[in-house]
Design a protein around this motif. Sequence first.
Motif: not given
Length: 439
Positions: A293-294, A298-299, A329-331, A339-341
């Motif tokens: 659900h990345a 991220a949104a 920071e990233t996944l 994905h920017r988390l």
Amino acid sequence: MAAVVLVAAPASGQGKTTVACALARLHARRGARVRAFKCGPDFLDPQWLALASGASVDTLDLWINGEADCAARLAQAAAEAELVVVEGVMGLHDGEPSAADLAQRFGLPVLAVIDAAKMAATFGALVHGLRSWRELPWAGVLANRVGGARHAAMLQAALPPEAGWAGALPADGRFALPERHLGLSAAGELPDALARLDAAADALASTPLGARALADWPQWVPPPVAAPAAPHRRLDGRRIAVAHDAAFAFVYPANLQTLHALGAETVFFSPLAGDALPDCDAVWLPGGYPELHAEALAARRDLAAQLAAHLAADRPVWAECGGMMALAETLVDGQGRQHRLWGLLPGRAVLGQRVAALGPHRLVFGRGELRGHSFHWSRFETGLVAALHTEPARAGAGLPLPPGEPVYELGALKASWFHPWFASSPELTARLFSPGALA
């Protein structure tokens, strides 16, 4: 007293979850009060067992829980229910402690489930080995994925009467339980989950096991146990917000019970549903499937900002496994997409192609230890230096110990791959959700 059975197998993948769920569902439909347990640490099988039994499911592990905790939970279940189903883990004798250890310690009769799809007389030899290698209470044997009536007759003929032929189930896609990385798919994600369990229960009803009334089962007498002492209410008046949805689904019911016994109030929120962070004193981000659900996570820049403000106010966050991944920071997901988390923990979480860590661990700090386990496919790449490391409990005969899991502390944030069993030390659990460093 209640009828009690431990559903085990010679190996993983034999169908013990399906049979344990079918047995629980069959008798729950008949109006019996049913309780179920899972042997060993697991978040997914208990979801299926809970759906089948209609009741909350705890895990039982002689090391992680401790014997007293296991005994108390079994005794309470036997006092409340007419049937208690315990699903084993891996093969009957695999692991330290194993399902066989649990059966022997508490006198739980073993029902062996064996995938007999490609065997005949060898079925009898396998049953003989399971029964005789150690002296265990025995409930019988069920053949799974059987080709038809003639095949079932051949299998039954290979057994002596005392082996306890419980019948046969066919290979049937209607009650197959789908899998993915980390284990079974979550029961709540499948719209036909209950229909699958009903199909399995229908098939089991036609077997000698399914036709047997609970009144005809031996009644299990629990060993005498002392009631566990109530913990000091170190979290009295504190409100803990718990992320809970398909991305953060790995929550032991017993862990919530421990927080409540410590005096805390828990309130759930769903990052996937767009929920804001509730007004709270502390946050728990449990494990789950953030990698699936990345994009949606991220949104949630708004939630990331709310969590940052929460931490800036020196309010604790405990993030375990998938919860830690969401804070990176990233996944990088299974397809290699980045994905920017939420960016509250410097580093990059990367989903791997195989198991990265698996086994029981303890986290020692203060004057005690929290017991639990680690199981993840991902790795966390960071320049942070861990404040603490867990200690693996065992390696197996002749094997080196695996590395401990890092525990990161960044201000009021505490994060690790480690999944603790809160009841193993309520006092140390309280420190996870209180201001101040662990180290």
